[in-house]
Motif scaffolding. Structure first.
Motif, PDB file in Angstrom:
ATOM      1  N   VAL A  92       0.467  -7.366   4.261  1.00 18.24           N
ATOM      2  CA  VAL A  92       0.414  -5.887   3.801  1.00 18.24           C
ATOM      3  C   VAL A  92       1.422  -5.213   4.201  1.00 18.24           C
ATOM      4  CG1 VAL A  92      -1.030  -4.190   4.093  1.00 18.24           C
ATOM      5  CG2 VAL A  92      -2.303  -6.245   4.307  1.00 18.24           C
ATOM      6  N   ASP A  93       2.155  -4.770   3.349  1.00 18.11           N
ATOM      7  CA  ASP A  93       3.361  -3.935   3.292  1.00 18.11           C
ATOM      8  C   ASP A  93       2.840  -2.295   3.175  1.00 18.11           C
ATOM      9  OD1 ASP A  93       5.931  -2.517   3.061  1.00 18.11           O
ATOM     10  OD2 ASP A  93       6.386  -3.722   1.590  1.00 18.11           O
ATOM     11  N   ILE A  94       2.958  -1.588   4.228  1.00 16.29           N
ATOM     12  CA  ILE A  94       2.192  -0.225   4.558  1.00 16.29           C
ATOM     13  C   ILE A  94       3.409   0.728   4.374  1.00 16.29           C
ATOM     14  CG2 ILE A  94       1.263   1.337   5.829  1.00 16.29           C
ATOM     15  CD1 ILE A  94       0.056  -0.846   7.419  1.00 16.29           C
ATOM     16  N   CYS A  95       3.468   1.390   3.068  1.00 11.48           N
ATOM     17  CA  CYS A  95       4.525   2.465   2.677  1.00 11.48           C
ATOM     18  C   CYS A  95       3.605   3.688   2.238  1.00 11.48           C
ATOM     19  CB  CYS A  95       4.966   1.914   1.468  1.00 11.48           C
ATOM     20  SG  CYS A  95       6.058   0.348   1.627  1.00 11.48           S
ATOM     21  N   THR A  96       3.134   4.137   3.208  1.00 12.94           N
ATOM     22  CA  THR A  96       2.160   5.374   3.219  1.00 12.94           C
ATOM     23  C   THR A  96       2.594   6.548   4.119  1.00 12.94           C
ATOM     24  OG1 THR A  96       0.527   4.524   4.551  1.00 12.94           O
ATOM     25  CG2 THR A  96       0.191   4.139   2.516  1.00 12.94           C
ATOM     26  N   HIS A 105      -0.690   5.093   8.849  1.00 13.44           N
ATOM     27  CA  HIS A 105      -0.286   3.910   9.473  1.00 13.44           C
ATOM     28  C   HIS A 105      -1.076   3.271  10.254  1.00 13.44           C
ATOM     29  CE1 HIS A 105       4.382   4.527   7.920  1.00 13.44           C
ATOM     30  NE2 HIS A 105       3.303   4.859   7.119  1.00 13.44           N
ATOM     31  N   CYS A 140       5.021  -2.447   8.447  1.00  9.75           N
ATOM     32  CA  CYS A 140       4.882  -0.970   8.300  1.00  9.75           C
ATOM     33  C   CYS A 140       6.130  -0.211   8.335  1.00  9.75           C
ATOM     34  CB  CYS A 140       3.942  -0.567   9.579  1.00  9.75           C
ATOM     35  SG  CYS A 140       3.607   1.041   9.459  1.00  9.75           S
ATOM     36  N   VAL A 164       1.803  -7.659   8.732  1.00  9.09           N
ATOM     37  CA  VAL A 164       2.167  -6.434   8.352  1.00  9.09           C
ATOM     38  C   VAL A 164       3.353  -6.106   8.480  1.00  9.09           C
ATOM     39  CG1 VAL A 164       1.610  -3.945   9.406  1.00  9.09           C
ATOM     40  CG2 VAL A 164      -0.300  -5.586   9.498  1.00  9.09           C
ATOM     41  N   ILE A 188       0.741  -1.178  -0.091  1.00 10.08           N
ATOM     42  CA  ILE A 188      -0.175   0.025   0.021  1.00 10.08           C
ATOM     43  C   ILE A 188       0.739   1.192  -0.021  1.00 10.08           C
ATOM     44  CG2 ILE A 188      -1.850   1.286   1.329  1.00 10.08           C
ATOM     45  CD1 ILE A 188      -2.781  -1.427   2.572  1.00 10.08           C
ATOM     46  N   TRP A 240      -7.660   0.829  -0.165  1.00 11.61           N
ATOM     47  CA  TRP A 240      -6.493  -0.004   0.868  1.00 11.61           C
ATOM     48  C   TRP A 240      -7.617  -0.882   1.615  1.00 11.61           C
ATOM     49  CZ3 TRP A 240      -7.423   0.171   6.000  1.00 11.61           C
ATOM     50  CH2 TRP A 240      -8.071   1.067   6.550  1.00 11.61           C
ATOM     51  N   MET A 274      -4.582   1.756   8.871  1.00 10.03           N
ATOM     52  CA  MET A 274      -4.007   0.736   8.056  1.00 10.03           C
ATOM     53  C   MET A 274      -3.786  -0.660   8.689  1.00 10.03           C
ATOM     54  SD  MET A 274      -2.526   2.812   4.767  1.00 10.03           S
ATOM     55  CE  MET A 274      -3.314   3.559   3.883  1.00 10.03           C
ATOM     56  N   ALA A 275      -2.663  -0.545   9.490  1.00 13.63           N
ATOM     57  CA  ALA A 275      -2.187  -1.780  10.296  1.00 13.63           C
ATOM     58  C   ALA A 275      -3.132  -2.131  11.135  1.00 13.63           C
ATOM     59  CB  ALA A 275      -0.874  -1.136  10.926  1.00 13.63           C
TER      60      ALA A 275
END
Length: 159
Positions: free
Chosen positions: A83-87, A92, A108, A106, A16, A71, A95-96
């Motif tokens: 889920v790889d959170i790159c926002t 964060h 993050c 996850v 993401i 998302w 989403m996490a």
């Protein structure tokens, strides 16, 4: 394919964020299958971002099977394990927490959260998820950087 590669299990990844860090992670996941010794083979399930005009091109460039600009839909998908959170850090926590609640592992990117309250909430959710075999991690790759090790003690002490 060598014998070790044939015994690997798929890890279906959603990234993401399609900015610099999202693209860097996509590039990394695309090449991670070549690492020896891993029991997992990353499969790029979905790239998620806000720029619909660029999403399809980024997804194709890095080898993602699909793309989405939602998302919340991504974290609920059955074809996603991690889920790889790159926002930006401001989203964060939301989403996490949603991904962990959906039973997704996850990763993050730093910063974990923009507030201590959010970070503690995320840590509690990660502990509960870990008891069920679902894991969470912060992408803090500078922890062994010499300058950071020198600066960290004074930064923590001085606030």
């Amino acid at each position: 394919m060598n014998e070790g590669m044939s015994r690997r299990r798929a890890l279906r990844v959603a990234v993401i964020g399609q900015g610099f860090m999202g693209r860097a992670h996509g590039f990394g996941w695309a090449r991670a299958a070549a690492l020896e010794g891993s029991r997992l083979t990353p499969e790029l399930a979905v790239l998620c971002g806000r720029d619909r005009a660029a999403l399809a091109g980024h997804a194709e460039l890095y080898g993602f099977a699909s793309w989405s600009d939602d998302w919340a839909e991504v974290v609920g998908r059955d074809d996603v394990d991690l889920v790889d959170i790159c926002t930006p850090g401001a989203v964060h926590a939301e989403m996490a927490l949603a991904a962990l609640a959906a039973g997704k592992h996850v990763l993050c990117e730093k910063p974990l959260a923009n507030s201590l309250v959010d970070a503690r909430h995320m840590a509690g959710a990660a502990q509960q998820a870990a008891a069920k075999g679902v894991f969470a991690m912060v992408g803090f790759n500078n922890r062994r950087w010499r300058r950071w090790r020198r600066l960290a003690p004074s930064s923590l002490r001085d606030g």
